[in-house]
Structure formats: C-alpha cells, structure tokens
Design a protein around this motif. Structure first.
Motif, PDB file in Angstrom:
ATOM      1  N   ILE A 198     108.265 -33.855  -9.173  1.00 14.02           N
ATOM      2  CA  ILE A 198     108.874 -33.212  -7.740  1.00 14.02           C
ATOM      3  C   ILE A 198     109.985 -32.329  -7.839  1.00 14.02           C
ATOM      4  CG2 ILE A 198     110.389 -34.988  -6.766  1.00 14.02           C
ATOM      5  CD1 ILE A 198     107.380 -33.284  -4.866  1.00 14.02           C
ATOM      6  N   SER A 199     110.949 -32.800  -8.394  1.00 13.87           N
ATOM      7  CA  SER A 199     112.090 -31.851  -8.825  1.00 13.87           C
ATOM      8  C   SER A 199     111.824 -30.558  -9.493  1.00 13.87           C
ATOM      9  CB  SER A 199     113.236 -32.752  -9.648  1.00 13.87           C
ATOM     10  OG  SER A 199     112.688 -33.049 -10.981  1.00 13.87           O
ATOM     11  N   ASP A 200     110.810 -30.547 -10.529  1.00  6.63           N
ATOM     12  CA  ASP A 200     110.501 -29.182 -10.928  1.00  6.63           C
ATOM     13  C   ASP A 200     109.692 -28.551 -10.022  1.00  6.63           C
ATOM     14  OD1 ASP A 200     111.584 -29.958 -13.453  1.00  6.63           O
ATOM     15  OD2 ASP A 200     109.817 -30.167 -14.418  1.00  6.63           O
ATOM     16  N   VAL A 201     108.844 -29.203  -9.145  1.00  2.84           N
ATOM     17  CA  VAL A 201     107.965 -28.346  -8.267  1.00  2.84           C
ATOM     18  C   VAL A 201     108.987 -27.362  -7.089  1.00  2.84           C
ATOM     19  CG1 VAL A 201     106.410 -28.802  -6.156  1.00  2.84           C
ATOM     20  CG2 VAL A 201     106.012 -29.661  -8.455  1.00  2.84           C
ATOM     21  N   LEU A 202     110.144 -28.609  -6.824  1.00  5.03           N
ATOM     22  CA  LEU A 202     111.208 -27.866  -5.796  1.00  5.03           C
ATOM     23  C   LEU A 202     111.928 -26.938  -6.425  1.00  5.03           C
ATOM     24  CD1 LEU A 202     112.423 -31.178  -4.016  1.00  5.03           C
ATOM     25  CD2 LEU A 202     110.779 -29.502  -3.249  1.00  5.03           C
ATOM     26  N   LEU A 203     112.120 -26.791  -7.753  1.00  7.46           N
ATOM     27  CA  LEU A 203     112.872 -25.738  -8.307  1.00  7.46           C
ATOM     28  C   LEU A 203     111.863 -24.634  -8.314  1.00  7.46           C
ATOM     29  CD1 LEU A 203     115.469 -24.756  -9.871  1.00  7.46           C
ATOM     30  CD2 LEU A 203     114.305 -26.006 -11.836  1.00  7.46           C
ATOM     31  N   TYR A 204     110.764 -24.826  -8.727  1.00 16.28           N
ATOM     32  CA  TYR A 204     109.958 -23.654  -8.651  1.00 16.28           C
ATOM     33  C   TYR A 204     109.544 -22.977  -7.385  1.00 16.28           C
ATOM     34  CZ  TYR A 204     108.708 -25.417 -13.612  1.00 16.28           C
ATOM     35  OH  TYR A 204     108.971 -26.117 -14.920  1.00 16.28           O
ATOM     36  N   PHE A 205     109.513 -24.024  -6.429  1.00 14.76           N
ATOM     37  CA  PHE A 205     109.317 -23.338  -4.905  1.00 14.76           C
ATOM     38  C   PHE A 205     110.407 -22.534  -4.622  1.00 14.76           C
ATOM     39  CE2 PHE A 205     110.346 -24.161  -0.588  1.00 14.76           C
ATOM     40  CZ  PHE A 205     109.419 -23.269   0.044  1.00 14.76           C
ATOM     41  N   TRP A 206     111.820 -22.907  -5.197  1.00 13.05           N
ATOM     42  CA  TRP A 206     112.760 -22.117  -4.867  1.00 13.05           C
ATOM     43  C   TRP A 206     112.561 -20.840  -5.217  1.00 13.05           C
ATOM     44  CZ3 TRP A 206     118.212 -22.417  -7.601  1.00 13.05           C
ATOM     45  CH2 TRP A 206     119.074 -21.896  -7.100  1.00 13.05           C
ATOM     46  N   ASP A 207     112.313 -20.815  -6.743  1.00 16.33           N
ATOM     47  CA  ASP A 207     111.960 -19.417  -7.324  1.00 16.33           C
ATOM     48  C   ASP A 207     110.904 -18.621  -6.727  1.00 16.33           C
ATOM     49  OD1 ASP A 207     111.784 -17.609  -9.408  1.00 16.33           O
ATOM     50  OD2 ASP A 207     110.331 -18.637 -10.682  1.00 16.33           O
ATOM     51  N   TYR A 208     109.811 -19.216  -6.338  1.00 14.82           N
ATOM     52  CA  TYR A 208     108.775 -18.373  -5.817  1.00 14.82           C
ATOM     53  C   TYR A 208     108.921 -17.900  -4.449  1.00 14.82           C
ATOM     54  CZ  TYR A 208     105.569 -19.376  -9.695  1.00 14.82           C
ATOM     55  OH  TYR A 208     105.265 -19.330 -11.093  1.00 14.82           O
ATOM     56  N   SER A 209     109.808 -18.602  -3.622  1.00 11.72           N
ATOM     57  CA  SER A 209     110.039 -18.492  -2.172  1.00 11.72           C
ATOM     58  C   SER A 209     110.691 -17.026  -2.024  1.00 11.72           C
ATOM     59  CB  SER A 209     110.786 -19.724  -1.490  1.00 11.72           C
ATOM     60  OG  SER A 209     112.097 -19.865  -1.931  1.00 11.72           O
ATOM     61  N   ILE A 210     110.977 -16.674  -3.076  1.00 11.93           N
ATOM     62  CA  ILE A 210     111.509 -15.328  -3.124  1.00 11.93           C
ATOM     63  C   ILE A 210     110.548 -14.076  -2.654  1.00 11.93           C
ATOM     64  CG2 ILE A 210     110.700 -14.258  -5.224  1.00 11.93           C
ATOM     65  CD1 ILE A 210     114.276 -14.001  -4.044  1.00 11.93           C
ATOM     66  N   ILE A 211     109.347 -14.594  -2.491  1.00 12.84           N
ATOM     67  CA  ILE A 211     108.179 -13.630  -1.879  1.00 12.84           C
ATOM     68  C   ILE A 211     108.756 -13.565  -0.009  1.00 12.84           C
ATOM     69  CG2 ILE A 211     106.405 -14.109  -3.382  1.00 12.84           C
ATOM     70  CD1 ILE A 211     105.159 -15.852  -1.314  1.00 12.84           C
ATOM     71  N   LEU A 212     109.456 -14.489   0.432  1.00 11.64           N
ATOM     72  CA  LEU A 212     109.855 -14.242   1.664  1.00 11.64           C
ATOM     73  C   LEU A 212     110.599 -13.042   2.080  1.00 11.64           C
ATOM     74  CD1 LEU A 212     109.179 -15.626   4.294  1.00 11.64           C
ATOM     75  CD2 LEU A 212     111.452 -17.115   3.998  1.00 11.64           C
ATOM     76  N   PRO A 213     111.611 -12.939   1.344  1.00 15.30           N
ATOM     77  CA  PRO A 213     112.530 -11.614   1.613  1.00 15.30           C
ATOM     78  C   PRO A 213     111.547 -10.407   1.074  1.00 15.30           C
ATOM     79  CG  PRO A 213     113.570 -12.941  -0.128  1.00 15.30           C
ATOM     80  CD  PRO A 213     112.631 -13.784   0.435  1.00 15.30           C
ATOM     81  N   ALA A 214     110.669 -10.696   0.072  1.00 14.12           N
ATOM     82  CA  ALA A 214     109.979  -9.240  -0.397  1.00 14.12           C
ATOM     83  C   ALA A 214     109.019  -9.038   0.702  1.00 14.12           C
ATOM     84  CB  ALA A 214     109.265  -9.582  -1.903  1.00 14.12           C
ATOM     85  N   ALA A 215     108.362  -9.993   1.202  1.00 12.54           N
ATOM     86  CA  ALA A 215     107.630  -9.694   2.523  1.00 12.54           C
ATOM     87  C   ALA A 215     108.407  -9.105   3.771  1.00 12.54           C
ATOM     88  CB  ALA A 215     106.977 -10.968   2.969  1.00 12.54           C
ATOM     89  N   ILE A 216     109.643  -9.349   4.021  1.00 12.05           N
ATOM     90  CA  ILE A 216     110.327  -8.944   4.890  1.00 12.05           C
ATOM     91  C   ILE A 216     110.639  -7.285   4.610  1.00 12.05           C
ATOM     92  CG2 ILE A 216     112.537  -8.950   6.012  1.00 12.05           C
ATOM     93  CD1 ILE A 216     112.765 -12.126   5.931  1.00 12.05           C
ATOM     94  N   ALA A 217     110.813  -6.963   3.340  1.00 11.06           N
ATOM     95  CA  ALA A 217     111.004  -5.759   2.924  1.00 11.06           C
ATOM     96  C   ALA A 217     109.711  -4.741   3.255  1.00 11.06           C
ATOM     97  CB  ALA A 217     111.540  -5.527   1.484  1.00 11.06           C
ATOM     98  N   CYS A 218     108.758  -5.526   2.911  1.00 11.61           N
ATOM     99  CA  CYS A 218     107.327  -4.713   3.282  1.00 11.61           C
ATOM    100  C   CYS A 218     107.184  -4.927   4.829  1.00 11.61           C
ATOM    101  CB  CYS A 218     106.274  -5.570   2.610  1.00 11.61           C
ATOM    102  SG  CYS A 218     105.726  -5.369   1.172  1.00 11.61           S
ATOM    103  N   ILE A 219     107.650  -5.760   5.480  1.00 12.78           N
ATOM    104  CA  ILE A 219     106.987  -5.657   6.828  1.00 12.78           C
ATOM    105  C   ILE A 219     107.778  -4.960   7.885  1.00 12.78           C
ATOM    106  CG2 ILE A 219     106.786  -7.378   8.719  1.00 12.78           C
ATOM    107  CD1 ILE A 219     105.410  -9.100   6.851  1.00 12.78           C
ATOM    108  N   LEU A 220     109.247  -4.920   7.651  1.00 13.08           N
ATOM    109  CA  LEU A 220     110.188  -4.242   8.176  1.00 13.08           C
ATOM    110  C   LEU A 220     109.759  -2.639   8.609  1.00 13.08           C
ATOM    111  CD1 LEU A 220     113.590  -5.578   7.249  1.00 13.08           C
ATOM    112  CD2 LEU A 220     112.377  -5.996   9.530  1.00 13.08           C
TER     113      LEU A 220
END
Length: 198
Positions: free
Chosen positions: A3-25
């Motif tokens: 679970i700790s690795d999953v949370l770490l990887y989740f933090w890494d992959y959640s970078i798609i959120l600001p990337a999506a914001i940049a696409c959408i704005l």
C-alpha cells in the motif's frame, strides 16, 4: 500489493491532474458540460485513473511510463468528445500539454539517478510537481493569449502542422530517459569535454 508503494506511485501518476488542467483551461469556454459539474467529475475520474495506474504498476512491475502512455489514448478521445472545438486545435493543445509535462517526468529520472540517497524518489517527485505547477501558473498568466489564438486563428494549414513540434519534443524527452541510472552518474560526457579542451 504494498500500500505504501501504491500511494507513492499514485502521487507520481496524479501529475495527470495539472496536465489535464493545462489541456482544459484554453478550451474550457467550449465545454459541452457545465463547469460546475465538469470540474469535480473530471477530478474524480483523473484521480481514479491515477490510482488504477499505481495499482497496475505495483502489481505488475511494468515500466513507469507504460500505464501513462496507455492512458493517453482514451484521455484524448474523451478530450475530443467533451469540447466543441476543431479537432486539430484540440490535438495541438493536448500534445502541447503532454510535451510540457514530459519535462517534469524527464527531470524525475535524472534527479533519481544523480541523488544517491534513501529519499531521492520523494525529492524527485516533489521537483516534478513543482515544475508542473510552474507550467500551470505560466499557462494561467498567458491564458488570454492562448484563448485568443484558439478563437481567432482559423487557418487550417497552420493547425494541421502545429502539433508536430510538441510531438517531436515529447518523443525527444522519452528518448532522453536513461536506460541505466549509472550512465547519468558516470559523468563521462563532462570528462570528454574537459579532456578535449586540454
């Protein structure tokens, strides 16, 4: 599943959120869904996808970029469906966002390779997020000009070729990812430069 690795990887992959914001704005004014509904639903979808990619990475041990690349195609299809803008314009904004955010991903690989310490992954991910947030802030500062470009530049020939440059940048950034971190630490390039000058 760790679970700790999953949370770490989740933090890494959640970078798609600001990337999506940049696409959408730049295209938000042309969204087919009301923004009050769109923003929370899209945030939940992106965070769910990030978590799923983290679980896949933890369970299978695949390369960090494979789940991300696999998520790009459905993300682009969704992007095309949600916004009432010419497809070539949407293609340009999408691949530009991918290109810009690939710099943060590339920096992660080099920082992890250079730092030889226990917490290097946390430092690398933090810098990746910092770089990404700086790009989003820069886009917000230039948002009016981007929207003007979107709404007033209607020559199809320009949009037909504009997306090629961000694609080249993205591919270049993927090719610059070191296959072996030891190559980054070796410093052979700097040694060659100094030797050739003497």
């Amino acid at each position: 599943m760790n679970i700790s690795d999953v949370l770490l990887y989740f933090w890494d992959y959640s970078i798609i959120l600001p990337a999506a914001i940049a696409c959408i704005l730049p295209v938000m004014d042309h969204c087919k869904i009301k923004s009050r509904l769109f923003s929370p639903v899209m945030t939940v979808i992106l965070l769910t996808v990030s978590f799923m990619m983290a679980v896949i990475r933890d369970c299978t041990g695949v390369n960090v970029n494979i789940p991300l690349i696999c998520a790009l195609v459905p993300s682009f299809v969704l992007y095309l469906l949600l916004f009432d803008v010419k497809k070539l314009k949407l293609l340009y904004f999408f691949v530009s966002s991918v290109a810009v955010f690939s710099f943060g991903g590339l920096s992660t690989h080099y920082i992890e390779a250079i730092l030889d310490m226990e917490m290097e992954i946390y430092i690398a991910y933090s810098i990746k997020w910092l770089v990404s947030l700086l790009f989003v802030i820069a886009e917000i500062l230039f948002l009016k000009k981007l929207r003007w470009l979107l709404n007033n530049e209607n020559v199809d020939t320009i949009w037909r070729f504009m997306w090629i440059v961000p694609i080249i940048i993205t591919i270049s950034n993927f090719l610059l990812i070191p296959l072996d971190e030891a190559n980054v630490r070796a410093g052979r390039i700097f040694l060659c430069i100094f030797c050739s000058r003497q």
